[in-house]
Scaffold this motif. Sequence first.
Motif, PDB file in Angstrom:
ATOM      1  N   ARG A 279       0.836  -1.201   0.000  1.00  0.00           N
ATOM      2  CA  ARG A 279       0.000   0.000   0.000  1.00  0.00           C
ATOM      3  C   ARG A 279       0.871   1.251   0.000  1.00  0.00           C
ATOM      4  NH1 ARG A 279      -1.668   3.542   3.938  1.00  0.00           N
ATOM      5  NH2 ARG A 279      -3.604   4.666   3.521  1.00  0.00           N
ATOM      6  N   ALA A 280       1.893   1.269   0.880  1.00  0.00           N
ATOM      7  CA  ALA A 280       2.776   2.432   0.947  1.00  0.00           C
ATOM      8  C   ALA A 280       3.532   2.623  -0.365  1.00  0.00           C
ATOM      9  CB  ALA A 280       3.755   2.272   2.110  1.00  0.00           C
ATOM     10  N   ALA A 281       4.005   1.521  -0.940  1.00  0.00           N
ATOM     11  CA  ALA A 281       4.736   1.613  -2.204  1.00  0.00           C
ATOM     12  C   ALA A 281       3.826   2.116  -3.328  1.00  0.00           C
ATOM     13  CB  ALA A 281       5.323   0.255  -2.577  1.00  0.00           C
TER      14      ALA A 281
ATOM     15  N   HIS B 149       1.376   6.818 -16.945  1.00  0.00           N
ATOM     16  CA  HIS B 149       1.201   5.935 -15.798  1.00  0.00           C
ATOM     17  C   HIS B 149       0.539   4.639 -16.284  1.00  0.00           C
ATOM     18  CE1 HIS B 149       1.988   9.518 -13.386  1.00  0.00           C
ATOM     19  NE2 HIS B 149       2.135   8.728 -12.347  1.00  0.00           N
ATOM     20  N   ASN B 150       1.281   3.551 -16.216  1.00  0.00           N
ATOM     21  CA  ASN B 150       0.728   2.252 -16.600  1.00  0.00           C
ATOM     22  C   ASN B 150       1.443   1.156 -15.815  1.00  0.00           C
ATOM     23  OD1 ASN B 150       3.260   1.870 -17.916  1.00  0.00           O
ATOM     24  ND2 ASN B 150       2.455   2.828 -19.788  1.00  0.00           N
ATOM     25  N   SER B 151       1.152  -0.091 -16.127  1.00  0.00           N
ATOM     26  CA  SER B 151       1.740  -1.215 -15.390  1.00  0.00           C
ATOM     27  C   SER B 151       3.264  -1.231 -15.507  1.00  0.00           C
ATOM     28  CB  SER B 151       1.173  -2.538 -15.914  1.00  0.00           C
ATOM     29  OG  SER B 151      -0.216  -2.594 -15.710  1.00  0.00           O
ATOM     30  N   PHE B 152       3.769  -0.853 -16.670  1.00  0.00           N
ATOM     31  CA  PHE B 152       5.214  -0.868 -16.882  1.00  0.00           C
ATOM     32  C   PHE B 152       5.908   0.166 -15.983  1.00  0.00           C
ATOM     33  CE2 PHE B 152       8.985   0.794 -19.138  1.00  0.00           C
ATOM     34  CZ  PHE B 152       9.742  -0.371 -19.169  1.00  0.00           C
ATOM     35  N   THR B 153       5.375   1.396 -15.940  1.00  0.00           N
ATOM     36  CA  THR B 153       6.007   2.428 -15.103  1.00  0.00           C
ATOM     37  C   THR B 153       5.887   2.076 -13.622  1.00  0.00           C
ATOM     38  OG1 THR B 153       3.951   3.734 -15.140  1.00  0.00           O
ATOM     39  CG2 THR B 153       5.644   4.283 -16.765  1.00  0.00           C
ATOM     40  N   LEU B 154       4.773   1.417 -13.227  1.00  0.00           N
ATOM     41  CA  LEU B 154       4.619   0.971 -11.838  1.00  0.00           C
ATOM     42  C   LEU B 154       5.692  -0.050 -11.479  1.00  0.00           C
ATOM     43  CD1 LEU B 154       3.141   0.675  -9.126  1.00  0.00           C
ATOM     44  CD2 LEU B 154       1.577  -0.948 -10.243  1.00  0.00           C
ATOM     45  N   ILE B 155       5.945  -0.992 -12.380  1.00  0.00           N
ATOM     46  CA  ILE B 155       6.952  -2.029 -12.127  1.00  0.00           C
ATOM     47  C   ILE B 155       8.346  -1.411 -12.019  1.00  0.00           C
ATOM     48  CG2 ILE B 155       8.119  -4.032 -13.131  1.00  0.00           C
ATOM     49  CD1 ILE B 155       5.380  -4.871 -14.274  1.00  0.00           C
ATOM     50  N   ILE B 156       8.689  -0.510 -12.930  1.00  0.00           N
ATOM     51  CA  ILE B 156      10.008   0.134 -12.901  1.00  0.00           C
ATOM     52  C   ILE B 156      10.185   0.922 -11.612  1.00  0.00           C
ATOM     53  CG2 ILE B 156      11.507   1.838 -13.995  1.00  0.00           C
ATOM     54  CD1 ILE B 156      11.254  -0.810 -15.511  1.00  0.00           C
TER      55      ILE B 156
ATOM     56  N   SER C 244       8.621   0.439  -8.806  1.00  0.00           N
ATOM     57  CA  SER C 244       8.649  -0.499  -7.680  1.00  0.00           C
ATOM     58  C   SER C 244      10.006  -1.174  -7.541  1.00  0.00           C
ATOM     59  CB  SER C 244       7.546  -1.550  -7.855  1.00  0.00           C
ATOM     60  OG  SER C 244       6.276  -0.956  -7.884  1.00  0.00           O
ATOM     61  N   ILE C 245      10.625  -1.493  -8.664  1.00  0.00           N
ATOM     62  CA  ILE C 245      11.958  -2.121  -8.611  1.00  0.00           C
ATOM     63  C   ILE C 245      12.949  -1.188  -7.912  1.00  0.00           C
ATOM     64  CG2 ILE C 245      13.937  -2.830 -10.014  1.00  0.00           C
ATOM     65  CD1 ILE C 245      11.928  -3.932 -12.074  1.00  0.00           C
ATOM     66  N   ILE C 246      12.970   0.070  -8.326  1.00  0.00           N
ATOM     67  CA  ILE C 246      13.887   1.045  -7.711  1.00  0.00           C
ATOM     68  C   ILE C 246      13.545   1.239  -6.235  1.00  0.00           C
ATOM     69  CG2 ILE C 246      14.677   3.453  -7.777  1.00  0.00           C
ATOM     70  CD1 ILE C 246      13.995   3.418 -10.799  1.00  0.00           C
TER      71      ILE C 246
ATOM     72  N   PHE D 104      11.974  -0.744  -4.094  1.00  0.00           N
ATOM     73  CA  PHE D 104      12.249  -1.884  -3.213  1.00  0.00           C
ATOM     74  C   PHE D 104      13.737  -2.235  -3.139  1.00  0.00           C
ATOM     75  CE2 PHE D 104       7.664  -2.583  -3.499  1.00  0.00           C
ATOM     76  CZ  PHE D 104       7.387  -2.878  -2.167  1.00  0.00           C
ATOM     77  N   ILE D 105      14.520  -1.828  -4.097  1.00  0.00           N
ATOM     78  CA  ILE D 105      15.973  -1.986  -3.975  1.00  0.00           C
ATOM     79  C   ILE D 105      16.481  -1.137  -2.816  1.00  0.00           C
ATOM     80  CG2 ILE D 105      18.183  -1.366  -5.049  1.00  0.00           C
ATOM     81  CD1 ILE D 105      17.037  -2.332  -7.717  1.00  0.00           C
ATOM     82  N   VAL D 106      15.964   0.100  -2.710  1.00  0.00           N
ATOM     83  CA  VAL D 106      16.347   0.970  -1.595  1.00  0.00           C
ATOM     84  C   VAL D 106      15.856   0.388  -0.274  1.00  0.00           C
ATOM     85  CG1 VAL D 106      16.123   3.281  -0.606  1.00  0.00           C
ATOM     86  CG2 VAL D 106      16.317   3.008  -3.082  1.00  0.00           C
ATOM     87  N   VAL D 107      14.600  -0.066  -0.239  1.00  0.00           N
ATOM     88  CA  VAL D 107      14.039  -0.671   0.974  1.00  0.00           C
ATOM     89  C   VAL D 107      14.885  -1.855   1.418  1.00  0.00           C
ATOM     90  CG1 VAL D 107      12.079  -1.980   1.894  1.00  0.00           C
ATOM     91  CG2 VAL D 107      11.669   0.078   0.538  1.00  0.00           C
ATOM     92  N   TYR D 108      15.202  -2.734   0.489  1.00  0.00           N
ATOM     93  CA  TYR D 108      15.980  -3.941   0.788  1.00  0.00           C
ATOM     94  C   TYR D 108      17.374  -3.587   1.305  1.00  0.00           C
ATOM     95  CZ  TYR D 108      18.605  -8.250  -0.090  1.00  0.00           C
ATOM     96  OH  TYR D 108      19.404  -9.349   0.045  1.00  0.00           O
ATOM     97  N   THR D 109      18.013  -2.639   0.658  1.00  0.00           N
ATOM     98  CA  THR D 109      19.389  -2.267   1.039  1.00  0.00           C
ATOM     99  C   THR D 109      19.455  -1.724   2.462  1.00  0.00           C
ATOM    100  OG1 THR D 109      19.875  -1.737  -1.282  1.00  0.00           O
ATOM    101  CG2 THR D 109      21.382  -0.858   0.397  1.00  0.00           C
TER     102      THR D 109
END
Length: 440
Positions: A96-98, A113-120, A122-124, A126-131
Amino acid sequence: MNRLVLISGLMLFSLFFGAGNLIFPPMLGHLAGEKMWVAMTGFAITGVLLPFLTVIVVAYYDEGVERVGKPVHPLFGLVFAILIYMSIGAFYGIPRAANVAYEIGTRNLLPVHNSFTLIIFSIIFFIVVYTVALNPTKIVNNIGKLLTPLLLIGIALLSIYAIFRPEAPLQAPEGKYVGIPFISGVLEGYFTMDLVAALAFSIVIVNGFKYAGITNKTKIIFSVIKAGILSSVLLVTVYFSLAYIGGTTGRDSYQDGTDILTYNSLRIFGGFGDLLFSFIVVLACLTTCIGLVNACAEFACRHYNKVSYKMYVTAFTAVGFFFTTLGLETILSLAVPLLTFLYPLAIVLVLVSFINIFISFELKYAYILPVIVTLVISVLEIIYTNSLLNSELIAAVYLMIPLSGDGLGWLLPFMLLTLAGLVTDRLNKKENVQSQERTI
């Protein structure tokens, strides 16, 4: 110690201050107008005080979320804790926050704004979140020393300029804020559901002091309380500032607090306003997600340590990423019934646990009785509000309960049965003492 308390308080603030907390107060202030101060006082009780009490409870018992449900039954406590981490963690809170960070933070910045831009995105994201979440011993420093000050600076820039350059004076209240501004504010704070978040976040703060080498339980409790007070003061200050921004924004057909803040960002800072508001939203969501991933991983490690903390962080980050790509509407449709069921139960358990701190005798029925009635009422509410399950009989029964129309049907039964449970537990203690004396 004071430095660690300061950093921990800043961290706790940023963990609580997600996008929902950013957009609720401006809309409240906009609708409450001249009665904003009264309404926001009510908001602070449920949106700040209850989460603060939760932090104290978790620090005092030092057994994590499962402790608040353990007096009912150990298995109940464990299942309740798992459901809390599922709902506020990877299956709802994190995605929800993401999603909010994407929807609001990039609304005026991305041309498409579409599924592709959401995925890109989200990848960036969650990489920061994970790190950051990967190293639990440095989370307090990373968030408290780095991310929170940046978040506060962004909010301060917007708030100070908006307060000193208001568009209009506070106007007459609208809707529910005309007659019952205080109660309406209490309900708005209630719907932030920050108490559930506090159940998950608090252990992160407690562990932060432990990682710093503090082992004395009393010192940890008082340090956590100090950090909680600092966090609460910051939250109240920011909430009232944002509400004032909303209250001094001229009347218009704003959909929510997002529209109000976006408008004021552009009004005051022009094109830079888009960047500033996007920065605030993304950073607020980012700190929340980092704390949630860490809290979920710590909980999982505590109960099944054959899997490493790193693997749990990887798993929760991956699950959060997957659910994020489903979109915000799907996430809300899946999680709202679960939160409707859990939130009243969480408040009941936290309040009874807080009372238990000051009671010299063991509590049993003071937990069991209010929990049972709250569970029943929560199930009735879910059935009543779900169009697929709704029936006239259940609707009639549910609406007979006082305050059920406001989503607070559990409140009066909780108060009465908690009192009955306290009296019963007190009488049981007397009987046990007398029985021991006769035996001697």
